[in-house]
Design an enzyme around this catalytic site. Structure first.
Site, mmCIF file in Angstrom:
data_model
loop_
_atom_site.group_PDB
_atom_site.id
_atom_site.type_symbol
_atom_site.label_atom_id
_atom_site.label_comp_id
_atom_site.label_asym_id
_atom_site.label_seq_id
_atom_site.Cartn_x
_atom_site.Cartn_y
_atom_site.Cartn_z
ATOM 1 N N ASN A 14 0.865 -1.182 0.000
ATOM 2 C CA ASN A 14 0.000 0.000 0.000
ATOM 3 C C ASN A 14 0.900 1.229 0.000
ATOM 4 O O ASN A 14 1.477 1.583 1.024
ATOM 5 C CB ASN A 14 -0.887 -0.032 1.261
ATOM 6 C CG ASN A 14 -1.772 1.205 1.359
ATOM 7 O OD1 ASN A 14 -1.823 2.017 0.440
ATOM 8 N ND2 ASN A 14 -2.474 1.339 2.476
ATOM 9 N N TRP A 15 0.998 1.863 -1.163
ATOM 10 C CA TRP A 15 1.910 3.010 -1.303
ATOM 11 C C TRP A 15 1.311 4.306 -0.744
ATOM 12 O O TRP A 15 1.978 5.329 -0.714
ATOM 13 C CB TRP A 15 2.288 3.195 -2.772
ATOM 14 C CG TRP A 15 3.296 2.197 -3.268
ATOM 15 C CD1 TRP A 15 3.893 1.194 -2.548
ATOM 16 C CD2 TRP A 15 3.845 2.115 -4.593
ATOM 17 N NE1 TRP A 15 4.777 0.505 -3.336
ATOM 18 C CE2 TRP A 15 4.758 1.040 -4.603
ATOM 19 C CE3 TRP A 15 3.646 2.826 -5.774
ATOM 20 C CZ2 TRP A 15 5.474 0.677 -5.750
ATOM 21 C CZ3 TRP A 15 4.354 2.473 -6.906
ATOM 22 C CH2 TRP A 15 5.256 1.418 -6.892
ATOM 23 N N LYS A 16 0.033 4.247 -0.379
ATOM 24 C CA LYS A 16 -0.650 5.440 0.166
ATOM 25 C C LYS A 16 -0.419 6.628 -0.788
ATOM 26 O O LYS A 16 -0.418 6.418 -1.991
ATOM 27 C CB LYS A 16 -0.183 5.694 1.597
ATOM 28 C CG LYS A 16 -0.332 4.434 2.465
ATOM 29 C CD LYS A 16 -0.101 4.644 3.920
ATOM 30 C CE LYS A 16 -0.252 3.295 4.639
ATOM 31 N NZ LYS A 16 -0.159 3.407 6.085
ATOM 32 N N HIS A 96 -9.537 1.090 4.936
ATOM 33 C CA HIS A 96 -8.264 1.278 5.653
ATOM 34 C C HIS A 96 -8.505 2.252 6.805
ATOM 35 O O HIS A 96 -9.311 3.176 6.692
ATOM 36 C CB HIS A 96 -7.210 1.832 4.689
ATOM 37 C CG HIS A 96 -5.836 1.833 5.259
ATOM 38 N ND1 HIS A 96 -5.406 2.804 6.143
ATOM 39 C CD2 HIS A 96 -4.801 0.964 5.106
ATOM 40 C CE1 HIS A 96 -4.156 2.532 6.490
ATOM 41 N NE2 HIS A 96 -3.768 1.421 5.877
ATOM 42 N N GLU A 98 -6.907 4.693 7.829
ATOM 43 C CA GLU A 98 -6.715 6.118 7.490
ATOM 44 C C GLU A 98 -7.971 6.680 6.835
ATOM 45 O O GLU A 98 -8.327 7.844 7.031
ATOM 46 C CB GLU A 98 -5.476 6.279 6.586
ATOM 47 C CG GLU A 98 -4.196 6.097 7.378
ATOM 48 C CD GLU A 98 -3.024 5.536 6.605
ATOM 49 O OE1 GLU A 98 -3.042 5.535 5.358
ATOM 50 O OE2 GLU A 98 -2.062 5.075 7.261
ATOM 51 N N GLU A 166 -5.356 -4.824 10.686
ATOM 52 C CA GLU A 166 -4.309 -3.824 10.894
ATOM 53 C C GLU A 166 -4.596 -3.065 12.184
ATOM 54 O O GLU A 166 -5.448 -2.163 12.193
ATOM 55 C CB GLU A 166 -4.294 -2.813 9.737
ATOM 56 C CG GLU A 166 -3.888 -3.377 8.407
ATOM 57 C CD GLU A 166 -3.312 -2.295 7.488
ATOM 58 O OE1 GLU A 166 -2.204 -2.475 7.009
ATOM 59 O OE2 GLU A 166 -3.972 -1.265 7.277
ATOM 60 N N GLY A 172 2.762 2.388 10.768
ATOM 61 C CA GLY A 172 3.779 3.435 10.628
ATOM 62 C C GLY A 172 4.513 3.781 11.911
ATOM 63 O O GLY A 172 5.210 4.787 11.978
ATOM 64 N N SER A 206 3.536 -2.095 10.440
ATOM 65 C CA SER A 206 4.985 -2.189 10.688
ATOM 66 C C SER A 206 5.580 -3.544 10.287
ATOM 67 O O SER A 206 6.458 -4.068 10.977
ATOM 68 C CB SER A 206 5.297 -1.858 12.150
ATOM 69 O OG SER A 206 4.972 -0.501 12.410
ATOM 70 N N GLY A 227 2.988 -1.071 4.281
ATOM 71 C CA GLY A 227 3.017 0.348 3.930
ATOM 72 C C GLY A 227 4.445 0.796 3.668
ATOM 73 O O GLY A 227 5.018 0.517 2.606
ATOM 74 N N GLY A 228 5.052 1.466 4.656
ATOM 75 C CA GLY A 228 6.378 2.070 4.506
ATOM 76 C C GLY A 228 7.429 1.172 3.868
ATOM 77 O O GLY A 228 8.159 1.605 2.962
#
Ligand code: 13P
Length: 242
Positions: A14-16, A96, A98, A166, A172, A206, A227-228
């Site tokens: 997930n590159w957001k 998600h 967010e 999640e 993150g 994470s 993610g990151g």
């Protein structure tokens, strides 16, 4: 629709709101995909970059990060399921945290989006998870129950839907639940409804090269939502190769 049960593990990047054409070119030339075809690698760039990616990739699958609950009409700025289908998108992240927190998305909306995706042969990756406050209050299971009951549509089954757990506080932050906690929570999700028995259930929050193997070795974990670490080609290669 893609055959979910032909894969044993899923790695969803997930590159957001990150990435641009230069980054995508570098990513595609540097990434090394697993030879093991039972691993399904899905990249979810911004919706603006889906078209570019769909023309430049063959070996991994494409996912969107969100979709409109509306089919078409006067909904300025929205992106429809049909537009995603036109771009050969197979997956879409829905609900998600967010989107739930920053854009006030409700379970009912997530449910509707998932219904539309399934009708159009796209796989919704439906996210659930508790906040730190909810975890500290000891109400994680109640929160998950409510999210699962209301955001997963009746039409969902193990062949057309993926669930992603999640914990919001793990996203993150570099923090993760213990391996036992992940195990217990994934088992709780699987047993929450008999129909979840054969669902693919991913863990996110994470995930890194040095913890992915242990997490995905758990019986009730069928892959990871990343993610990151998915934005670092070397790290992501290690994650999907191991
Ligand atoms: P991180 O891997 O950066 O914690 O993000 C997880 C996530 O939100 C994936 O959807």
């Amino acid at each position: 629709m893609i055959k979910l049960d032909s894969f044993s593990l899923f790695f969803v990047a997930n590159w957001k709101l990150n990435g641009n054409f230069k980054f995508i070119d570098q990513f595609i030339s540097n990434i090394s995909l697993p030879r093991d075809k039972s691993k399904c690698v899905v990249i979810c760039p911004t919706s603006i970059h889906l078209d570019y990616m769909s023309k430049n990739i063959n070996d991994f699958y494409l996912g969107a990060q969100n979709v409109s609950q509306h089919k078409d009409g006067a909904y300025t700025g929205e992106i429809s399921v049909n537009s995603l289908s036109d771009l050969n998108v197979n997956f879409c992240i829905v609900g998600h945290s967010e989107r739930r927190q920053i854009f006030y998305e409700k379970n009912e909306e997530i449910n509707l989006k998932s219904v539309n995706l399934i009708k159009n042969n796209l796989v919704p990756i439906i996210c659930v998870g508790e906040t730190l406050q909810e975890k500290e209050k000891g109400i994680t299971n109640e929160i998950l129950e409510e999210q699962l009951k209301n955001s997963i549509p009746i039409s969902s089954n193990f062949q057309n839907t993926i669930i992603a757990y999640e914990p919001v506080w793990a996203i993150g932050t570099g923090l993760t639940p213990t391996i036992e906690e992940i195990d217990v929570t994934h088992q709780f999700i699987r047993e929450h409804n008999v129909k979840f028995n054969k669902f693919k259930i991913l863990y996110g929050g994470s995930v890194k090269a040095d913890n992915v193997k242990l997490i995905t070795s758990l019986l009730n974990v069928d892959g990871a939502l990343i993610g990151g670490a998915s934005l670092k080609t070397d790290e992501f290669t290690k994650i999907i190769q191991d």
